[in-house]
Design a protein around this motif. Structure first.
Motif, PDB file in Angstrom:
ATOM      1  N   PHE A  63       0.860  -1.189   0.000  1.00 55.46           N
ATOM      2  CA  PHE A  63       0.000   0.000   0.000  1.00 55.46           C
ATOM      3  C   PHE A  63       0.887   1.228   0.000  1.00 55.46           C
ATOM      4  O   PHE A  63       1.705   1.415   0.896  1.00 55.46           O
ATOM      5  CB  PHE A  63      -0.904  -0.005   1.232  1.00 55.46           C
ATOM      6  N   GLU A  64       0.758   2.068  -1.012  1.00 57.43           N
ATOM      7  CA  GLU A  64       1.583   3.267  -1.103  1.00 57.43           C
ATOM      8  C   GLU A  64       0.737   4.524  -1.079  1.00 57.43           C
ATOM      9  O   GLU A  64       1.142   5.558  -1.579  1.00 57.43           O
ATOM     10  CB  GLU A  64       2.431   3.214  -2.375  1.00 57.43           C
ATOM     11  N   GLY A  65      -0.451   4.438  -0.496  1.00 55.41           N
ATOM     12  CA  GLY A  65      -1.353   5.577  -0.503  1.00 55.41           C
ATOM     13  C   GLY A  65      -1.254   6.484   0.701  1.00 55.41           C
ATOM     14  O   GLY A  65      -2.103   7.327   0.904  1.00 55.41           O
ATOM     15  N   GLY A  66      -0.239   6.300   1.538  1.00 57.53           N
ATOM     16  CA  GLY A  66      -0.105   7.152   2.711  1.00 57.53           C
ATOM     17  C   GLY A  66      -0.470   6.398   3.972  1.00 57.53           C
ATOM     18  O   GLY A  66      -0.536   5.172   3.995  1.00 57.53           O
ATOM     19  N   LEU A  67      -0.723   7.136   5.004  1.00 59.58           N
ATOM     20  CA  LEU A  67      -1.027   6.553   6.295  1.00 59.58           C
ATOM     21  C   LEU A  67      -2.173   7.336   6.914  1.00 59.58           C
ATOM     22  O   LEU A  67      -2.143   8.563   6.955  1.00 59.58           O
ATOM     23  CB  LEU A  67       0.212   6.624   7.189  1.00 59.58           C
ATOM     24  N   ALA A  68      -3.191   6.645   7.351  1.00 58.82           N
ATOM     25  CA  ALA A  68      -4.336   7.284   8.010  1.00 58.82           C
ATOM     26  C   ALA A  68      -4.479   6.673   9.397  1.00 58.82           C
ATOM     27  O   ALA A  68      -4.013   5.568   9.650  1.00 58.82           O
ATOM     28  CB  ALA A  68      -5.611   7.083   7.200  1.00 58.82           C
ATOM     29  N   PHE A  69      -5.120   7.378  10.279  1.00 56.42           N
ATOM     30  CA  PHE A  69      -5.260   6.949  11.668  1.00 56.42           C
ATOM     31  C   PHE A  69      -6.729   6.849  12.041  1.00 56.42           C
ATOM     32  O   PHE A  69      -7.523   7.711  11.683  1.00 56.42           O
ATOM     33  CB  PHE A  69      -4.565   7.948  12.603  1.00 56.42           C
ATOM     34  N   MET A  70      -7.079   5.792  12.765  1.00 55.19           N
ATOM     35  CA  MET A  70      -8.435   5.648  13.283  1.00 55.19           C
ATOM     36  C   MET A  70      -8.332   5.598  14.797  1.00 55.19           C
ATOM     37  O   MET A  70      -7.608   4.777  15.354  1.00 55.19           O
ATOM     38  CB  MET A  70      -9.091   4.363  12.781  1.00 55.19           C
ATOM     39  N   PHE A  71      -9.023   6.501  15.441  1.00 54.71           N
ATOM     40  CA  PHE A  71      -9.030   6.552  16.891  1.00 54.71           C
ATOM     41  C   PHE A  71     -10.385   6.067  17.389  1.00 54.71           C
ATOM     42  O   PHE A  71     -11.411   6.467  16.881  1.00 54.71           O
ATOM     43  CB  PHE A  71      -8.791   7.989  17.381  1.00 54.71           C
TER      44      PHE A  71
END
Length: 80
Positions: free
Chosen positions: A49-57
């Motif tokens: 996956f090269e689409g960045g990094l997202a965070f779920m809290f």
């Protein structure tokens, strides 16, 4: 972009560094179309996956939105 957040035309999704907040007892996860598309994928080879990094809290607290949050222009009104 995160495939479970794409719109009908393929746009949308989390941008790199994006985040979502889920309070206690709030269901969340991919919609049925995203789930079905990924379950059919045989996953024969690993993919990067090269689409960045997202965070779920996720919180055990019951969150209450302020009037500002409910009315600000950044609010995602079609998020379900």
């Amino acid at each position: 972009k995160y495939d479970a957040k794409r719109g009908e035309n393929g746009s949308g999704g989390f941008v790199p560094g994006g985040a979502s907040l889920h309070s206690i007892m709030t269901p969340h996860g991919p919609d049925a179309a995203s789930y079905d598309a990924n379950v059919k994928n045989p996953c024969d080879e690993p993919t990067k996956f090269e689409g960045g990094l997202a965070f779920m809290f996720e919180s055990s607290a019951m969150c209450k939105l302020s009037q500002y949050a409910l009315n600000c222009e950044q609010r995602e009104r079609d998020y379900a």
